[in-house]
Write a protein that holds these residues in place. Structure first.
Motif, PDB file in Angstrom:
ATOM      1  N   GLY A  91     -16.231 -49.526 -14.606  1.00 50.49           N
ATOM      2  CA  GLY A  91     -15.408 -48.310 -14.150  1.00 50.49           C
ATOM      3  C   GLY A  91     -14.411 -49.127 -13.548  1.00 50.49           C
ATOM      4  O   GLY A  91     -14.486 -48.766 -12.311  1.00 50.49           O
TER       5      GLY A  91
ATOM      6  N   CYS B 136     -11.102 -48.949 -11.601  1.00 49.83           N
ATOM      7  CA  CYS B 136     -10.661 -47.603 -11.708  1.00 49.83           C
ATOM      8  C   CYS B 136      -9.436 -48.191 -11.329  1.00 49.83           C
ATOM      9  O   CYS B 136      -9.392 -48.903 -10.189  1.00 49.83           O
ATOM     10  CB  CYS B 136     -11.273 -46.506 -10.821  1.00 49.83           C
ATOM     11  SG  CYS B 136     -12.101 -45.518 -11.227  1.00 49.83           S
TER      12      CYS B 136
ATOM     13  N   SER C  14     -11.131 -43.347  -1.987  1.00 48.50           N
ATOM     14  CA  SER C  14     -11.165 -44.138  -2.888  1.00 48.50           C
ATOM     15  C   SER C  14     -11.740 -45.588  -2.970  1.00 48.50           C
ATOM     16  O   SER C  14     -13.422 -45.171  -3.692  1.00 48.50           O
ATOM     17  CB  SER C  14      -9.739 -44.524  -3.946  1.00 48.50           C
ATOM     18  OG  SER C  14      -8.780 -42.465  -4.136  1.00 48.50           O
TER      19      SER C  14
ATOM     20  N   ASN D 203     -15.828 -44.079 -10.015  1.00 48.12           N
ATOM     21  CA  ASN D 203     -15.447 -43.887  -9.846  1.00 48.12           C
ATOM     22  C   ASN D 203     -14.177 -44.021  -8.403  1.00 48.12           C
ATOM     23  O   ASN D 203     -13.332 -43.556  -7.722  1.00 48.12           O
ATOM     24  CB  ASN D 203     -15.253 -42.029  -9.708  1.00 48.12           C
ATOM     25  CG  ASN D 203     -16.387 -41.610  -8.963  1.00 48.12           C
ATOM     26  OD1 ASN D 203     -16.718 -42.443  -7.922  1.00 48.12           O
ATOM     27  ND2 ASN D 203     -16.051 -40.388  -8.895  1.00 48.12           N
TER      28      ASN D 203
ATOM     29  N   HIS E  26     -11.311 -45.277 -17.434  1.00 46.92           N
ATOM     30  CA  HIS E  26     -12.377 -44.367 -16.537  1.00 46.92           C
ATOM     31  C   HIS E  26     -11.173 -43.386 -15.735  1.00 46.92           C
ATOM     32  O   HIS E  26     -10.781 -42.264 -16.001  1.00 46.92           O
ATOM     33  CB  HIS E  26     -13.312 -45.315 -15.802  1.00 46.92           C
ATOM     34  CG  HIS E  26     -14.275 -44.102 -15.494  1.00 46.92           C
ATOM     35  ND1 HIS E  26     -14.182 -42.777 -14.315  1.00 46.92           N
ATOM     36  CD2 HIS E  26     -15.718 -44.338 -15.291  1.00 46.92           C
ATOM     37  CE1 HIS E  26     -14.744 -42.704 -13.572  1.00 46.92           C
ATOM     38  NE2 HIS E  26     -16.238 -43.357 -14.406  1.00 46.92           N
ATOM     39  N   THR E  27     -10.731 -43.368 -14.480  1.00 48.12           N
ATOM     40  CA  THR E  27     -10.123 -42.541 -14.173  1.00 48.12           C
ATOM     41  C   THR E  27      -8.972 -43.312 -12.932  1.00 48.12           C
ATOM     42  O   THR E  27      -9.180 -44.938 -12.383  1.00 48.12           O
ATOM     43  CB  THR E  27     -10.714 -41.960 -12.596  1.00 48.12           C
ATOM     44  OG1 THR E  27     -11.835 -41.199 -13.807  1.00 48.12           O
ATOM     45  CG2 THR E  27     -10.702 -40.864 -11.833  1.00 48.12           C
TER      46      THR E  27
ATOM     47  N   CYS F 195      -9.792 -39.563 -16.821  1.00 47.81           N
ATOM     48  CA  CYS F 195      -9.499 -38.875 -15.453  1.00 47.81           C
ATOM     49  C   CYS F 195      -7.962 -39.378 -15.222  1.00 47.81           C
ATOM     50  O   CYS F 195      -8.139 -40.768 -15.328  1.00 47.81           O
ATOM     51  CB  CYS F 195      -9.891 -38.520 -15.053  1.00 47.81           C
ATOM     52  SG  CYS F 195     -11.781 -38.295 -14.926  1.00 47.81           S
TER      53      CYS F 195
ATOM     54  N   SER G 159      -9.391 -40.556  -6.386  1.00 49.07           N
ATOM     55  CA  SER G 159     -10.129 -41.114  -7.082  1.00 49.07           C
ATOM     56  C   SER G 159     -11.540 -40.196  -7.728  1.00 49.07           C
ATOM     57  O   SER G 159     -12.530 -40.590  -8.851  1.00 49.07           O
ATOM     58  CB  SER G 159      -9.959 -42.929  -8.034  1.00 49.07           C
ATOM     59  OG  SER G 159     -10.625 -43.034  -7.503  1.00 49.07           O
ATOM     60  N   ARG G 160     -12.345 -40.316  -6.283  1.00 44.99           N
ATOM     61  CA  ARG G 160     -13.754 -40.039  -6.227  1.00 44.99           C
ATOM     62  C   ARG G 160     -13.901 -38.283  -7.160  1.00 44.99           C
ATOM     63  O   ARG G 160     -14.779 -38.010  -6.774  1.00 44.99           O
ATOM     64  CB  ARG G 160     -13.952 -39.517  -4.315  1.00 44.99           C
ATOM     65  CG  ARG G 160     -14.114 -41.458  -4.190  1.00 44.99           C
ATOM     66  CD  ARG G 160     -15.342 -41.986  -4.703  1.00 44.99           C
ATOM     67  NE  ARG G 160     -16.350 -41.245  -3.598  1.00 44.99           N
ATOM     68  CZ  ARG G 160     -17.460 -41.217  -4.123  1.00 44.99           C
ATOM     69  NH1 ARG G 160     -17.317 -40.835  -5.434  1.00 44.99           N
ATOM     70  NH2 ARG G 160     -18.455 -40.377  -3.681  1.00 44.99           N
TER      71      ARG G 160
ATOM     72  N   SER H 135     -13.357 -37.245  -9.363  1.00 49.68           N
ATOM     73  CA  SER H 135     -13.701 -37.456 -10.774  1.00 49.68           C
ATOM     74  C   SER H 135     -15.153 -37.852 -10.553  1.00 49.68           C
ATOM     75  O   SER H 135     -16.144 -38.508 -10.646  1.00 49.68           O
ATOM     76  CB  SER H 135     -13.083 -38.758 -11.215  1.00 49.68           C
ATOM     77  OG  SER H 135     -13.609 -39.309 -13.060  1.00 49.68           O
ATOM     78  N   ASP H 136     -16.162 -36.184 -10.689  1.00 52.62           N
ATOM     79  CA  ASP H 136     -17.473 -35.812 -10.788  1.00 52.62           C
ATOM     80  C   ASP H 136     -17.661 -34.567 -11.317  1.00 52.62           C
ATOM     81  O   ASP H 136     -16.724 -33.777 -11.135  1.00 52.62           O
ATOM     82  CB  ASP H 136     -17.278 -36.266  -8.954  1.00 52.62           C
ATOM     83  CG  ASP H 136     -19.120 -35.713  -9.087  1.00 52.62           C
ATOM     84  OD1 ASP H 136     -20.522 -36.526  -8.949  1.00 52.62           O
ATOM     85  OD2 ASP H 136     -19.339 -34.969  -8.115  1.00 52.62           O
TER      86      ASP H 136
END
Length: 808
Positions: free
Chosen positions: A595, A597, A617, A626, A708-709, A731, A738-739, A741-742
């Motif tokens: 990940g 990111c 983030s 993320n 990933h993100t 994403c 970025s968090r 992304s869940d």
């Protein structure tokens, strides 16, 4: 036989003779002290290599501490790595070629290499080998053919050559002619690894006569003491044909190399007997039968549950003889594995794989585990999953809601079990702080889990059996595409017990069967959560649909169950995900290995938004996949107050900064330069790099990111839209952390993971990602012939509006 083939065989015989001469010189020089390993050994090696099918690598000498008191056999495969004294039995099908005339040199070389590796680790290796008769048959056939005039062979017509026949050769004569050549090959091969081999020929009388048996035992022990590999074979040149039912009371008679290997292993108190044949192991039915299944572990008393087939193409034993010998050795305290030594895909590592405890062949064990095997669990899960998928959506929702209730009702018991796991982890000192944080459960975590499960229950009302497309192919011929479960899911997770109820709920909602393999660091928590899951499933009679693998099964072995598992979902470190992706054989893996990111700060970014987004983030949960790992900053912001505020905030939050190459070039005294721009730190660390433009940021992310993100922070809508459209990640966010992304934050209720794959599902994978489709066609006696040029029907291919959400 063609004349050129005969000449080639003649040259091969000369090569073996030359090799024997060189070996004799080597021994003579060693005795006289004139042998030079650097000068003379390559000459011997090259003589043999010219005829071998493969070359051997140099294996370093590694000594590993091995100690074990003989008496009882090993209970589990994982204990085999402790085996000190090992007997390797090579069946005739393993040693000989497919034409049964001559040796399979490449296969034999590979086996010698593995035995040498184990010998050089400090183990005591012994080989029981077949092959003398086959090698002798080859030599005698050559002699018969070559005794004829070479001139006649070269000038004879093809028809005359076809009429040439070789008489049937007597087995004892073949054995007498083949023993010396077979041993010469072994000696030449083992010399490559600086290992000496010694030949021992035995008969049944050598075991029944007490004095001979003591002499044999003494000889073998002395050879092992001197680090010499004994190569044992029945003396087929003098041995009489085997007599049926000639076993003495409690003693196995030497009828073949299976019984010889078993007797030798018990006499020498060997820890492990590896019997290699031309089948993968022991099957419950004859191999090749439609319903035949490979038996992973065989227990005494299970003989009645299997049916034996015919014996192999060569040799005098059969699977029944192998099982009898194996059980006799097991009773004597020696563990046994029967495996395939002829499959080119595994031959190069079959012996070392067995010793490492990998699931290869059939393992004989005296202790039967209390619970089902993982194969049985997978079959139980598949059966339960099919029943689960046939339930009404409301019934599946009821199961999930009941599980959500149990998480809050049994909160105290769950937290008590979790406390035990935390205490063990802390006292052991093996888990880092981020992993300890993932392992820990709290009342608030359980409440959030319960809320997420109820979201899944609501969404499950319209999942399985949903009609995606309807087409009228022709009159009274209608086609539907509907959603269905994938099948059996294997989810492997580390240090995250909250993953168990999340994934279970998603599997239940999508009608999928589930195998769960959690880390041992969360075993107590996982067990109680799984018990609650099965309690919830029981309200509609589908308890078996979710199984927790509690046996000592290696992840790599689970990844080989391609006949039982349809999808693997790893939840854990990038190292775990990469290992699973490498180990998976024929099973798709859904997930991401890393990940990495990025957050890109554009020159038109808002100061207030930048600070909030970077802090959230990176610092809110740095161990998450993320979390931001690389901060990309536009070059124009380097000397600005915004950049100073970013650095000050990161220092306050105690984030360790690594400078990218471009960023370091701008500074006189820079932080430590980053080792790799593809690093996932998983902690309060990050990389800062400078980019010249938004396009430069996109190029950087495409080169070093993990898809990933990734985030852009800017007030310019046009710039943001370009970034969102052109960046190829699962994403892509604008002015947000970025968090996000869940699966839970996306409103999916929960997620089984985040996928960076290009097919099926991408990004946070919730309920929809666990479904696939099938096609249902309803007709009325339609046949394809009616739609030919001369047929009476025409294709319509009309799209029909999907008015009913579920299939009729």
């Amino acid at each position: 036989m063609h004349a050129l083939n005969k000449l080639a065989l003649f040259n091969y015989s000369r090569t073996v003779a030359s090799m024997l001469y060189l070996l004799h010189n080597k021994i003579s020089k060693e005795v006289s002290g004139d042998f030079n390993q650097t000068k003379d050994l390559p000459v011997i090696c090259s003589s043999f290599k010219s005829t071998a099918v493969r070359h051997w690598s140099n294996i370093p000498f590694i000594t590993v501490p091995l100690s074990r008191t003989h008496g009882k056999s090993f209970v589990h495969r994982s204990e085999l790595k402790h085996a000190k004294r090992i007997v390797v039995k090579l069946g005739s099908a393993v040693v000989t070629r497919g034409d049964e005339c001559g040796l399979a040199l490449g296969r034999l070389a590979s086996i010698v290499e593995q035995v040498s590796v184990l010998q050089n680790q400090g183990r005591e290796m012994m080989i029981v080998t077949s092959g003398a008769v086959a090698f002798g048959k080859q030599r005698l056939r050559h002699e018969i053919l070559l005794s004829q005039s070479v001139r006649q062979a070269l000038h004879s017509g093809q028809n005359q050559l076809k009429e040439m026949s070789v008489p049937v050769l007597e087995a004892r004569a073949c054995a007498a002619a083949g023993q010396s050549g077979l041993m010469a090959l072994y000696e030449a091969m083992f010399t490559q690894y600086s290992i000496c081999a010694a030949q021992i020929l035995v008969t049944n009388l050598d075991f029944h006569d007490d004095q001979k048996r003591r002499n044999l035992n003494s000889t073998l022990h002395e050879l092992l003491r001197m680090n010499i590999v004994p190569i044992v074979n029945t003396n087929d040149a003098v041995v009489p044909p085997p007599e049926p039912n000639s076993d003495l009371q409690g003693v196995i008679s030497i009828k073949d190399n299976d019984s010889l290997a078993a007797r030798l292993a018990v006499e020498m108190k060997a820890d492990l007997l590896i019997a290699l044949s031309d089948v993968e192991g022991l099957y419950d039915l004859p191999p090749g039968s439609d319903d035949a299944k490979l038996i992973d572990i065989f227990y005494p008393g299970d003989q009645q549950s299997i049916t034996f087939g015919t014996k192999s193409r060569v040799g005098i034993g059969g699977m029944e003889a192998k099982v009898k010998s194996a059980l006799w050795a097991l009773q004597g305290g020696t563990s046994v594995v029967i495996a395939n030594g002829t499959d080119p895909k595994v031959t190069g590592h079959v012996i070392t794989d067995i010793v490492e405890g990998k699931k290869v062949g059939t393992f004989f064990s005296e202790v039967k585990p209390a619970g089902p095997t993982v194969e049985q669990q997978a079959e139980m899960a598949r059966s339960g999953g099919r029943t689960l998928s046939s339930l009404l959506p409301q019934q599946r929702a009821e199961i999930i809601c009941h599980l959500a209730d149990l998480l809050t009702e049994q909160k105290e018991d769950i937290l008590a079990a979790n406390k035990k796991d935390l205490e063990v982890a802390i006292s052991g000192g093996r888990l880092s702080q981020p992993l300890l944080k993932r392992l820990s459960l709290s009342p608030s975590k359980l409440n959030s889990l319960s809320i997420g499960l109820r979201q899944i229950a609501v969404s499950s009302q319209d999942s399985v059996g949903r009609v995606i497309r309807r087409t009228r192919i022709a009159n009274n011929l209608e086609l539907e595409q509907i959603t269905v479960p994938i099948g059996v899911l294997l989810v492997i997770f580390e240090s995250r017990p909250d993953c168990l109820p999340q994934v279970s709920a998603l599997a239940i909602a999508s009608g999928n069967a589930l195998l769960l393999k959690g880390g041992k660091e969360a075993s107590n928590t996982n067990q109680i959560l799984h018990r609650l899951t099965q309690e919830a499933l029981s309200i509609h009679g589908v308890k078996d649909a979710v199984q927790l693998v509690s046996t000592r099964e290696e992840v790599e072995d689970l990844c080989r169950l391609n006949q039982l598992i349809d999808l693997i979902i790893p939840r854990g470190s990038s190292h775990l995900v990469r290992d699973i992706q490498r180990a998976a054989k024929g099973i798709p893996v859904l997930g991401h290995s890393e990940g990495v990111c990025h957050v890109y700060i554009d020159q038109e970014a808002s100061i207030e938004k930048v600070i909030k987004i970077i802090r959230d983030s990176k610092c809110e949960y740095p161990a998450a996949c993320n979390a931001m790992e690389t901060l990309l900053v536009h070059r124009d912001l380097l000397r600005s107050p915004l950049f100073d505020q970013i650095i000050d905030m990161l220092r306050v939050e105690q984030v360790k900064i690594h400078a990218g190459p471009k960023f370091a070039s701008y500074l006189t005294f820079s932080p430590s330069e980053v080792k790799s721009l593809r690093t996932e730190y998983g902690d309060l660390e990050c990389c800062i790099e400078v980019v010249d433009s938004m396009q430069d940021a996109i190029d950087h992310i495409h080169k070093y990111g993990s898809s990933h993100t990734d985030v852009i922070v800017t007030e310019n809508e046009e710039t943001a839209e370009y970034f969102l459209q052109h960046l190829d990640s699962a994403c892509v966010f604008w002015n947000s952390s970025s968090r996000f992304s869940d699966g839970y934050r996306f409103g999916l209720g929960a997620e089984v993971g985040i996928s960076t794959a290009r097919i099926h599902a991408r990004g946070p994978v919730g309920l929809e990602g666990l479904l696939t489709t099938k096609w249902v066609l309803r007709g009325d006696g339609h046949i394809v012939a009616d739609f030919s040029e001369q047929g009476s029907m025409k294709y319509l291919h009309e799209n029909i509006a999907v008015t009913h959400r579920t299939s009729s």
